[in-house]
Write a protein that holds these residues in place. Structure first.
Motif, PDB file in Angstrom:
ATOM      1  N   VAL A  45       0.960  -1.550  -0.305  1.00  0.00           N
ATOM      2  CA  VAL A  45      -0.041   0.115   0.310  1.00  0.00           C
ATOM      3  C   VAL A  45       0.707   1.234   0.192  1.00  0.00           C
ATOM      4  N   LEU A  49       0.807   4.978  -2.123  1.00  0.00           N
ATOM      5  CA  LEU A  49       1.232   6.134  -0.756  1.00  0.00           C
ATOM      6  C   LEU A  49       1.845   7.278  -1.992  1.00  0.00           C
ATOM      7  N   GLU A  53       1.495  11.339  -3.717  1.00  0.00           N
ATOM      8  CA  GLU A  53       2.011  12.272  -2.819  1.00  0.00           C
ATOM      9  C   GLU A  53       2.239  13.156  -4.744  1.00  0.00           C
ATOM     10  N   GLU A  56       0.382  14.775  -5.789  1.00  0.00           N
ATOM     11  CA  GLU A  56      -0.580  15.541  -4.585  1.00  0.00           C
ATOM     12  C   GLU A  56       0.460  17.349  -4.681  1.00  0.00           C
ATOM     13  N   PRO A 141     -11.549   3.934   0.109  1.00  0.00           N
ATOM     14  CA  PRO A 141     -10.441   4.186   0.761  1.00  0.00           C
ATOM     15  C   PRO A 141      -9.969   5.619  -0.247  1.00  0.00           C
ATOM     16  N   GLU A 142      -9.341   6.473   0.143  1.00  0.00           N
ATOM     17  CA  GLU A 142      -8.634   7.735  -0.428  1.00  0.00           C
ATOM     18  C   GLU A 142      -7.080   7.754  -0.027  1.00  0.00           C
ATOM     19  N   LEU A 143      -6.921   8.285  -1.536  1.00  0.00           N
ATOM     20  CA  LEU A 143      -5.598   8.460  -2.361  1.00  0.00           C
ATOM     21  C   LEU A 143      -5.105   9.573  -1.959  1.00  0.00           C
ATOM     22  N   PRO A 144      -3.984  10.108  -0.614  1.00  0.00           N
ATOM     23  CA  PRO A 144      -3.741  11.708  -1.145  1.00  0.00           C
ATOM     24  C   PRO A 144      -4.090  12.688  -1.917  1.00  0.00           C
ATOM     25  N   PHE A 214      -5.329   1.153  -5.660  1.00  0.00           N
ATOM     26  CA  PHE A 214      -4.941   1.808  -3.870  1.00  0.00           C
ATOM     27  C   PHE A 214      -5.800   0.878  -3.202  1.00  0.00           C
TER      28      PHE A 214
END
Lengths: 243, 55
Positions: A45, A49, A53, A56, A141-144, A214
């Protein structure tokens, strides 16, 4: 008179110093499951992430004509502080779940249900459905970097959904009448018919391919960890009660 | 007789079970949901990887 007999009798295993036994079973099961969760999350996982990022923070963008490189989604090595915190908080989260799980197992047992490692698998899968699958159906479920509704509103909805799913599964497992099962169906559906808080618009910076992978991985890891948590909690509570 | 023993102890047992479960809820709230910045940053990856609403 009867009452006197029952009180002078040595306390049954169900009553004698129950809290330490609940605590021991839950904390060992929670720590074990939490360690497994951290390990699986670090391998399957966390790389997603880290990749998210980059989008993001704008280091990568995926709206170009040629898309963007899929990049490496493999385990990238250890960051002691970040990964250490993941291990600690993962163990905390699953110890929290384990305390609730073992308390419910003890309650079910007092009402006549058997609890052991084998039946613990069912408890674990039920826990996964309650704590991960049910909320994920409307709040994936949320990714950044994903766009989402207000965090407070999502948390309220999350707790409402998890509590109603927990009551629903208890009614399905231990209810003995059609009204109880009907209430369970209503409780399972209600949060989703009501609807979870959503963002005003879609269009976050993270590629949908990454977000889908994800969400699937979070649920897969969650199922594995919850099954193990159920087995451990069932086995340990069984041993504590008899020992 | 067992039934009587349990029913005599029921309030204490119920309280113990409720306390244990609430302790679990408290830990979950602190580790998974409290928005204090330090907690949020420390628990960030776990919150995302467990499907909690994070930020």
């Amino acid at each position: 008179m009867r009452r006197t007999t029952s009180v002078t009798r040595p306390a049954s295993p169900a009553t004698e110093a129950m809290f330490p036994r609940l605590l021991t079973s839950a904390l060992i099961a929670g720590a074990g499951a939490g360690l497994l969760a951290a390990l699986l999350q670090l391998i399957f996982v966390q790389p997603l992430l880290l990749q998210a990022e980059l989008y993001e923070t704008g280091q990568l963008t995926h709206f170009g004509a040629d898309g963007s490189p899929a990049g490496s989604l493999r385990f990238a090595g250890i960051d002691p502080l970040r990964d250490g915190l993941t291990v600690v908080f993962s163990m905390l989260v699953y110890c929290g779940y384990a305390l609730i799980l073992v308390a419910l197992m003890a309650l079910a047992e007092m009402r006549g249900a058997g609890v052991d490692a084998r039946r613990g698998i069912l408890w674990g899968v039920a826990g996964f459905v309650v704590a991960q699958m049910a909320p994920a159906v409307s709040l994936a479920p949320e990714l950044p970097g994903s766009l989402a509704g207000e965090v407070e509103a999502r948390q309220v909805w999350w707790f409402a959904c998890v509590i109603s799913a927990a009551v629903a599964l208890w009614l399905i497992a231990f209810g003995r009448s059609w009204p109880a099962w009907a209430a369970a169906v209503v409780l399972l559906l209600a949060p989703h018919l009501w609807g979870a808080p959503m963002p005003e618009a879609f269009g976050g910076p993270v590629p949908p391919e990454l977000a889908a992978l994800f969400a699937a991985r979070v649920l897969g890891v969650g199922l594995a960890v919850w099954a193990v948590l159920g087995v451990l909690a069932g086995a340990l509570w069984n041993g504590e009660r008899d020992g | 007789m067992t039934t009587h023993a349990i029913s005599a102890a029921r309030p204490a047992t119920a309280l113990t079970l409720a306390f244990t479960a609430m302790l679990g809820v408290g830990i979950l709230w602190m580790a998974g949901h409290a928005q204090a910045a330090a907690l949020h940053d420390a628990a960030h990856d776990v919150r995302h990887a467990t499907g909690f609403p994070c930020h």
